[in-house]
Design a protein around this motif. Structure first.
Motif, PDB file in Angstrom:
ATOM      1  N   LEU A 174      18.229  -2.187   6.558  1.00 37.36           N
ATOM      2  CA  LEU A 174      16.819  -1.836   7.034  1.00 37.36           C
ATOM      3  C   LEU A 174      16.645  -0.793   7.871  1.00 37.36           C
ATOM      4  N   GLN A 175      15.610  -0.061   7.702  1.00 38.44           N
ATOM      5  CA  GLN A 175      15.360   1.108   8.355  1.00 38.44           C
ATOM      6  C   GLN A 175      14.219   0.692   9.727  1.00 38.44           C
ATOM      7  N   SER A 176      14.262   1.458  10.644  1.00 39.25           N
ATOM      8  CA  SER A 176      13.464   1.131  11.804  1.00 39.25           C
ATOM      9  C   SER A 176      12.195   0.726  11.682  1.00 39.25           C
ATOM     10  N   GLU A 177      11.345   1.590  10.681  1.00 38.81           N
ATOM     11  CA  GLU A 177      10.182   0.977  10.332  1.00 38.81           C
ATOM     12  C   GLU A 177       9.995  -0.530   9.991  1.00 38.81           C
ATOM     13  N   HIS A 178      10.996  -0.964   9.099  1.00 37.20           N
ATOM     14  CA  HIS A 178      10.970  -2.380   8.790  1.00 37.20           C
ATOM     15  C   HIS A 178      11.051  -3.106   9.815  1.00 37.20           C
ATOM     16  N   GLU A 179      12.109  -2.767  10.550  1.00 36.61           N
ATOM     17  CA  GLU A 179      12.498  -3.823  12.049  1.00 36.61           C
ATOM     18  C   GLU A 179      11.386  -3.878  12.901  1.00 36.61           C
ATOM     19  N   ARG A 180      10.709  -2.923  13.007  1.00 40.89           N
ATOM     20  CA  ARG A 180       9.363  -2.661  13.983  1.00 40.89           C
ATOM     21  C   ARG A 180       8.168  -3.442  13.237  1.00 40.89           C
ATOM     22  N   TYR A 181       8.144  -3.332  12.015  1.00 41.63           N
ATOM     23  CA  TYR A 181       6.970  -4.318  11.260  1.00 41.63           C
ATOM     24  C   TYR A 181       7.168  -5.583  11.882  1.00 41.63           C
ATOM     25  N   LEU A 182       8.630  -6.169  11.363  1.00 46.72           N
ATOM     26  CA  LEU A 182       8.644  -7.675  11.836  1.00 46.72           C
ATOM     27  C   LEU A 182       8.485  -7.861  13.142  1.00 46.72           C
ATOM     28  N   VAL A 183       8.742  -7.078  14.415  1.00 47.80           N
ATOM     29  CA  VAL A 183       8.583  -7.482  15.544  1.00 47.80           C
ATOM     30  C   VAL A 183       7.486  -7.247  16.093  1.00 47.80           C
ATOM     31  N   GLU A 184       6.787  -5.908  15.720  1.00 51.06           N
ATOM     32  CA  GLU A 184       5.407  -5.639  16.499  1.00 51.06           C
ATOM     33  C   GLU A 184       4.265  -6.069  15.556  1.00 51.06           C
ATOM     34  N   LYS A 185       4.361  -6.394  14.286  1.00 55.20           N
ATOM     35  CA  LYS A 185       3.072  -6.871  13.450  1.00 55.20           C
ATOM     36  C   LYS A 185       3.198  -8.209  12.875  1.00 55.20           C
ATOM     37  N   HIS A 186       4.541  -8.450  12.488  1.00 53.36           N
ATOM     38  CA  HIS A 186       4.435  -9.831  11.576  1.00 53.36           C
ATOM     39  C   HIS A 186       4.572 -11.125  12.800  1.00 53.36           C
ATOM     40  N   PHE A 187       5.750 -10.906  13.736  1.00 50.88           N
ATOM     41  CA  PHE A 187       6.087 -12.098  14.320  1.00 50.88           C
ATOM     42  C   PHE A 187       5.493 -11.815  15.958  1.00 50.88           C
ATOM     43  N   LYS A 188       5.231 -10.633  16.428  1.00 55.36           N
ATOM     44  CA  LYS A 188       4.880 -10.167  17.769  1.00 55.36           C
ATOM     45  C   LYS A 188       5.770 -10.710  18.714  1.00 55.36           C
ATOM     46  N   LYS A 189       6.878 -10.623  18.347  1.00 54.40           N
ATOM     47  CA  LYS A 189       8.015 -11.135  19.355  1.00 54.40           C
ATOM     48  C   LYS A 189       9.326 -10.532  18.940  1.00 54.40           C
ATOM     49  N   LYS A 247       0.817  -1.081  -0.075  1.00 52.33           N
ATOM     50  CA  LYS A 247       0.247   0.136  -0.047  1.00 52.33           C
ATOM     51  C   LYS A 247       0.936   1.170   0.042  1.00 52.33           C
ATOM     52  N   GLY A 248       2.081   1.131   0.068  1.00 49.84           N
ATOM     53  CA  GLY A 248       2.993   2.269  -0.381  1.00 49.84           C
ATOM     54  C   GLY A 248       3.118   2.822   1.112  1.00 49.84           C
ATOM     55  N   GLN A 249       3.044   2.385   2.452  1.00 51.08           N
ATOM     56  CA  GLN A 249       2.914   2.794   3.718  1.00 51.08           C
ATOM     57  C   GLN A 249       4.215   3.201   4.250  1.00 51.08           C
ATOM     58  N   PHE A 250       5.227   2.321   3.917  1.00 51.42           N
ATOM     59  CA  PHE A 250       6.630   2.567   4.321  1.00 51.42           C
ATOM     60  C   PHE A 250       6.998   3.715   3.792  1.00 51.42           C
ATOM     61  N   GLN A 251       7.908   4.303   4.697  1.00 49.12           N
ATOM     62  CA  GLN A 251       8.673   5.587   3.923  1.00 49.12           C
ATOM     63  C   GLN A 251       9.634   5.117   3.204  1.00 49.12           C
ATOM     64  N   TYR A 252      10.498   3.954   3.381  1.00 48.76           N
ATOM     65  CA  TYR A 252      11.505   3.660   2.781  1.00 48.76           C
ATOM     66  C   TYR A 252      11.158   2.395   1.837  1.00 48.76           C
ATOM     67  N   ASP A 253      11.825   2.365   0.715  1.00 46.25           N
ATOM     68  CA  ASP A 253      11.671   1.559  -0.083  1.00 46.25           C
ATOM     69  C   ASP A 253      12.166   0.065   0.452  1.00 46.25           C
ATOM     70  N   VAL A 254      11.632  -1.226  -0.022  1.00 46.26           N
ATOM     71  CA  VAL A 254      12.109  -2.459   0.283  1.00 46.26           C
ATOM     72  C   VAL A 254      12.652  -3.143  -0.715  1.00 46.26           C
ATOM     73  N   LYS A 255      13.787  -3.471  -0.776  1.00 46.26           N
ATOM     74  CA  LYS A 255      14.377  -4.546  -1.782  1.00 46.26           C
ATOM     75  C   LYS A 255      15.714  -5.090  -1.139  1.00 46.26           C
ATOM     76  N   TRP A 256      16.211  -6.266  -1.704  1.00 47.60           N
ATOM     77  CA  TRP A 256      17.412  -6.795  -1.133  1.00 47.60           C
ATOM     78  C   TRP A 256      18.597  -6.081  -1.238  1.00 47.60           C
ATOM     79  N   GLY A 257      19.393  -5.981  -0.451  1.00 50.07           N
ATOM     80  CA  GLY A 257      20.543  -4.995  -0.467  1.00 50.07           C
ATOM     81  C   GLY A 257      20.423  -3.669   0.270  1.00 50.07           C
ATOM     82  N   ILE A 258      19.360  -3.664   0.806  1.00 46.55           N
ATOM     83  CA  ILE A 258      19.098  -2.250   1.718  1.00 46.55           C
ATOM     84  C   ILE A 258      19.459  -2.372   2.869  1.00 46.55           C
TER      85      ILE A 258
END
Length: 479
Positions: A350-365, A337-348
């Motif tokens: 990772l920004q805090s928003e990506h890391e927090r999504y993995l922790v808080e939304k996807h895995f919840k741990k 939905k284009g809600q990340f401020q920073y683009d996602v692709k292999w080689g970047i």
């Protein structure tokens, strides 16, 4: 009579006992029937109330007892008749050590902004918020040393003045005794550092890791815990120019061992704070709840402070590779939905928003990411067999993202030499580091944890300048 800490008087002293406490006046209020003085000595977040009768002490003495003054109060400990405290002191003697002019003393009993308190860092430890933060900081530091001592590590003091740049970033503070108004110059016209104190360019260290590896390759398991410095011209809420780093290094550890240690370590030290800092954490949790009410709904945290700490202590950390994490992010709703401020692709990186999504939304741990692209990681990390990734690991926490960064270190001399040259470091400047791969090399690993970032997480404070007694930031070294 010898005095007792207020913490002890509130929790362990016997009723009807004569006690003496010393501390700073938080408030004084007077009524027709009594004078109430609230004292705090820093041993606890709580104050103790000392009660005097009108006319019991000379008026000139009582005038000296104002907010901020320092006094000794002696009297009988009795059950309190008022709400909010179980015991109080019926005063028999009052001594004033130091006065505080109420027209000048800046910490009057009202709410002060954190920005204002940074301007009076010499006094802010007297506030509830900062006394709580500093007591928790102490408890965490003690827990760090206790954990490593109990697990067979040796505390290694690594240099603060160094001629090497462990990170290769170049953002270092120079150390020199040369007269900068008229420095000696060599034949090329450049400053001649051969005439400096150490006979070469030196700086304040950004990390004790490289020297820590030397210790691990002799003692087996070591850790460093000391001040580090970075001359990064950054005014964010996550950066300091002077900060403290915890850096264990372990011989014969590989990536899996490193992850196991990091997870056990942070669970242990946070668990120690939960067990030993209950009153201070309860205060900071209530403070954070009030702060959350002022935020927009979408900016509010889903977890309270204590829930966030238990989130770390009670969950097994999810482990996955960087490549797997990128795949998850690419399939995520925020990306689509284009809600990340920073683009996602292999080689970047990772920004805090990506890391927090993995922790808080996807895995919840909490999450440990491994095997990052070599181009975005430091030269000393061990290359994977594919030659594209390295055996790195980052530990990600809720609300903060990365809190630990580490890796298995490159123990192959030729591969390490190749990486040193790739990143533009002169091999001669690291001859001693490279030699350890020629004289009895061994697999080894380690990680780094910024202590202030840990304190930030545990206390729930929003700015890293508020978890160190005297913050060093661009244009700020007043205290």
């Amino acid at each position: 009579m010898s005095y007792q800490p207020i913490k002890h008087v509130l929790t362990a002293a016997e009723i009807s006992q004569t006690v003496t406490v010393r501390g700073w006046v938080r408030t004084k209020r007077e009524s027709k029937n009594a004078i109430f003085i609230a004292l705090n000595d820093g041993s606890t977040i709580h104050t103790i109330q000392a009660v005097a009768q009108p006319g019991q002490f000379a008026e000139d003495l009582l005038k000296l007892v104002t907010t901020g003054s320092c006094v000794a109060a002696t009297g009988t400990l009795v059950e309190s008749q008022g709400a909010g405290q179980k015991v109080e002191i019926q005063l028999s003697d009052l001594h004033v050590y130091g006065t505080a002019d109420p027209d000048k003393y800046p910490l009057q009993p009202k709410k002060h902004s954190l920005e204002f308190l940074r301007e009076i860092a010499h006094l802010r430890p007297r506030t509830n918020t900062f006394s709580a933060v500093l007591r928790i900081r102490h408890a965490l530091a003690y827990a760090v040393h206790k954990y490593f001592n109990d697990n067979g590590f040796y505390y290694l003091h690594t240099p603060i003045i160094t001629a090497s740049d462990a990170e290769g970033a170049g953002e270092m503070f120079r150390v020199t005794t040369l007269d900068m108004t008229n420095p000696p110059r060599n034949e090329e016209g450049a400053i001649d550092y051969k005439q400096d104190f150490f006979g070469r360019e030196t700086n304040l260290t950004v990390s004790g890791q490289l020297e820590g590896e030397l210790g691990a390759l002799a003692l087996g398991k070591i850790y460093t815990f000391g001040p580090t410095f970075r001359a990064e011209n950054s005014n964010t809420t996550r950066h300091l120019a002077e900060f403290w780093m915890i850096e264990p290094e372990m011989a014969f550890y590989e990536l899996e061992d490193n992850m196991n240690l990091a997870e056990d370590f942070v669970k242990n030290v946070i668990g120690y704070a939960l067990e030993h800092c209950a009153d201070d954490l309860a205060f900071l949790e209530n403070r954070l709840k009030e702060e959350e009410k002022t935020k927009k709904k979408e900016e509010q945290s889903e977890l309270s402070l204590l829930e966030k700490l238990r989130f770390v202590v009670d969950n097994n950390f999810e482990r996955l590779t960087y490549t797997e994490a990128i795949d998850i992010l690419l399939q995520s709703k925020p990306h689509k939905k284009g809600q990340f401020q920073y683009d996602v692709k292999w080689g970047i990186d990772l920004q805090s928003e990506h890391e927090r999504y993995l922790v808080e939304k996807h895995f919840k741990k909490p999450v440990i990411l491994t095997n990052y692209p070599r181009e975005i990681k430091a030269f000393y990390m061990k290359l994977d067999e594919d030659g594209k990734t390295v055996r790195a690991m980052d530990v990600l926490f809720p609300g903060i993202g990365e809190i630990i960064g580490g890796s298995q270190r490159e123990d192959d001399y030729e591969k390490l030499l190749m990486r040193v040259k790739e990143v533009g470091i002169e091999p001669e400047s690291l001859w001693w580091y490279l030699e350890t791969r020629q004289f009895g090399t061994a697999p080894h690993a380690g990680f780094g944890l910024g202590f202030e970032r840990l304190v930030l997480f545990v206390t729930g404070m929003g700015n890293i300048r508020d978890v160190i007694p005297f913050p060093r930031t661009p244009k700020s070294a007043d205290f």
